[in-house]
Design a protein around this motif. Structure first.
Motif, short mmCIF file in Angstrom:
data_model
loop_
_atom_site.label_atom_id
_atom_site.label_comp_id
_atom_site.label_asym_id
_atom_site.label_seq_id
_atom_site.Cartn_x
_atom_site.Cartn_y
_atom_site.Cartn_z
N ASP A 468 33.57 27.86 46.62
CA ASP A 468 33.50 26.46 46.17
C ASP A 468 32.58 25.66 47.08
O ASP A 468 32.39 25.98 48.27
N GLU A 469 32.05 24.60 46.52
CA GLU A 469 31.10 23.78 47.27
C GLU A 469 31.73 23.20 48.54
O GLU A 469 31.06 23.02 49.56
N ASP A 470 33.05 22.93 48.50
CA ASP A 470 33.71 22.30 49.65
C ASP A 470 33.93 23.28 50.79
O ASP A 470 34.25 22.87 51.92
N SER A 473 29.54 23.41 54.42
CA SER A 473 28.70 22.21 54.42
C SER A 473 27.31 22.58 53.90
O SER A 473 26.94 23.77 53.79
#
Length: 559
Positions: A468-470, A473
């Protein structure tokens, strides 16, 4: 035979029928040679004029003068070898009836030698005017009444009969018998004139042997005859005739290179000479080049032959040299072979079919019909990839470019000649350079443990990028992406075709690198000058340890 021709008059005061009243000739006026007025006596007027001339005791004198005039014209044309033919052929065609009447008068008067001299002088006219049977008939009739004729004249008459017989019927065995009689007449004669005539007879006798399947014997005869004719360099027609017969012997013996040289000699000897012999030279040389796969080189030669044929007004020369219809079909066929001028090829084939129908030339009609069927079938795009005098001629569908020789172009040619085949880079280099190449495996770029570690790390990096993007960073994700690219690059340099381990410093590896570089450089150079072909090759040529040419759709290549 109707006597009308013997009373055909020109409007000039020098007309051979000058004893007739002018008013009796004015009926039936028609255009003559180059627009000059000619007069044709209507049948009733002709009979009346004959009656008047007979009553005045002038008719026989007029006939003799007429015969002498046209006999002299025949000898004048023969002395010039009927050159240029576009002048002599229409002039003599306009006088055919007069020649018939003159020969008839000479035979009736018992002047067989003069009749034979006239008929033999017209041999080339009978041939180029497609009047073979007429010529044979007059020569035979004159021979029967030519008691006491010189041996050289008898030999010349036999040459004429053999020449016309062969080209009219294709009976080369019968022609050989006539020519043997001619040679027999010359036995014991050793003067230059007899040797010159003997050369003609031997050349044609050699052609008879060649047509009978004895190419070596025929070539020997033709060369012997050519050597005799060579003693008379002023006889340009004879030089061309002799060179053609020798070339034909080489061709039928399978020596295409020497045949081509002789046919070039035929053309060279007739630059200011016979249009017909030059036409035959162009036609024969074109045939040789076509046989050797040089369709583009043959095309202008066939076209020049057709232009000369039209200029002279020829319709049918006979068995070997064919007809106008055959030449039209040749010009259509070579365009199909060269992959150029499809519409022009169709127009020529249609004309060939129509002319063949008129001339009753069955072989030419079938050839034209076959070409028309072929032209109705959609064709693959035509590609050109030919090395010629150290320069490459390449192109696609009519667009062409010239390129200097290079390894890449030579390698490309071998790929194009074997579509769908996988060729090892080393083999391709050897084919292009004409010499074997060193092969061997060398040490692997990465060992198995290193490769396994790289693949494990690559899998881990791919999982991180898929998270996931989260989870990462932006800065962390960028570092992972760069490492992924680096690991992927290392793995790709260590593996070859199909994932096989690539070897460090091996001859095979060097071949892969070098062949890939030369092929891609050649394709880039082609794309600069011929974009369509370059794009096709860039999409169709695969490189690596094995190279291949796999086009999305077929190309009809001309090499």
């Amino acid at each position: 035979m109707e006597p009308r021709a013997s009373l055909t008059a020109r409007p000039s005061s020098s007309a051979p029928a000058g004893g007739l009243p002018r008013r009796l000739c004015a009926w039936g006026r028609r255009p003559g040679l180059r627009g000059a007025a000619r007069y044709r006596l209507l049948h009733t007027v002709r009979l009346f004029a004959m009656a008047l001339a007979t009553q005045a005791g002038e008719f026989e004198e007029v006939k003799r003068a007429h015969a002498a005039h046209f006999s002299a014209l025949a000898l004048e044309a023969r002395a010039a070898d009927f050159v240029p033919e576009d002048h002599w052929l229409p002039r003599l065609q306009a006088e055919v009836e007069n020649f018939h009447a003159a020969l008839g008068t000479l035979l009736e008067a018992g002047c067989g030698v003069e009749a034979l001299q006239t008929a033999a002088a017209l041999t080339l006219f009978w041939w180029t005017a497609s009047r073979h049977r007429e010529g044979i008939g007059w020569l035979r009739a004159a021979l029967e009444k030519a008691d006491g004729a010189p041996a050289a004249l008898l030999a010349a008459a036999q040459f004429g009969i053999g020449f016309l017989e062969a080209h009219d019927t294709g009976d080369w065995a019968a022609a050989a018998r006539e020519l043997d009689r001619g040679l027999a007449h010359l036995v014991g004669l050793n003067d230059p004139g007899a040797d010159h005539l003997r050369g003609y007879l031997l050349c044609l006798r050699g052609e008879c042997d060649i047509m009978g399947g004895e190419a070596e014997a025929g070539l020997a005869r033709a060369r012997e005859g050519a050597a005799l004719i060579a003693h008379c360099p002023e006889d340009r027609w004879g030089q061309g005739f002799a060179a053609w017969n020798v070339g034909f012997g080489f061709e039928r013996s399978g020596d295409w290179e020497r045949a081509a040289d002789r046919y070039r000699t035929v053309i060279a000897t007739q630059r200011e000479g016979s249009l017909v012999v030059r036409m035959i030279g162009h036609q024969s040389l074109a045939h040789v080049l076509e046989h050797r796969g040089q369709a583009l080189d043959a095309l202008p030669l066939y076209d020049e032959a057709l232009a000369l044929c039209r200029r002279v007004g020829l319709s049918r020369l006979g068995d070997v040299h064919g007809s106008l219809a055959r030449l039209l079909a040749d010009c259509a066929r070579i365009r199909v072979a060269a992959g150029t001028g499809r519409d022009e090829a169709k127009a020529l084939a249609l004309e060939a079919e129509a002319v063949a129908e008129r001339l009753q030339d069955g072989a030419a009609r079938e050839a034209a019909a076959g070409l028309l069927r072929q032209l109705e079938t959609p064709l693959h795009p035509v590609g050109l990839f030919r090395r010629q005098d150290g320069v490459w001629v390449v192109g696609l569908d009519g667009t062409q470019a010239l390129l200097p020789d290079s390894k890449g172009l030579r390698q490309l040619k071998h790929l194009l000649q074997s579509p769908e085949a996988d060729i090892a880079a080393g083999d391709l280099a050897a084919l292009a350079d004409g010499e074997p190449r060193e092969t061997g495996r060398g040490e692997p770029v990465l060992d198995r443990e290193a490769i396994a570690a790289y693949r494990k790390r690559l899998a881990a990096l791919e999982r991180l990028l898929a998270a996931d993007e989260d989870a990462l960073s932006d800065e962390q994700r960028e570092r992972v992406r760069r490492e992924h690219e680096s690991v992927s690059r290392e793995l790709s340099t260590s593996a070859g075709l199909g994932g096989r381990t690539r070897r460090l410093g091996s001859p095979d590896e060097r071949m892969r690198v070098n062949v890939t570089r030369t092929l891609r450089a050649a394709i880039a150079e082609i794309e600069t000058l011929c974009p369509a072909l370059g794009r096709h090759l860039a999409a169709s040529v695969g490189t690596g340890s094995y190279c291949r040419y796999r086009p999305a759709s077929p190309i009809d290549w001309r090499f």
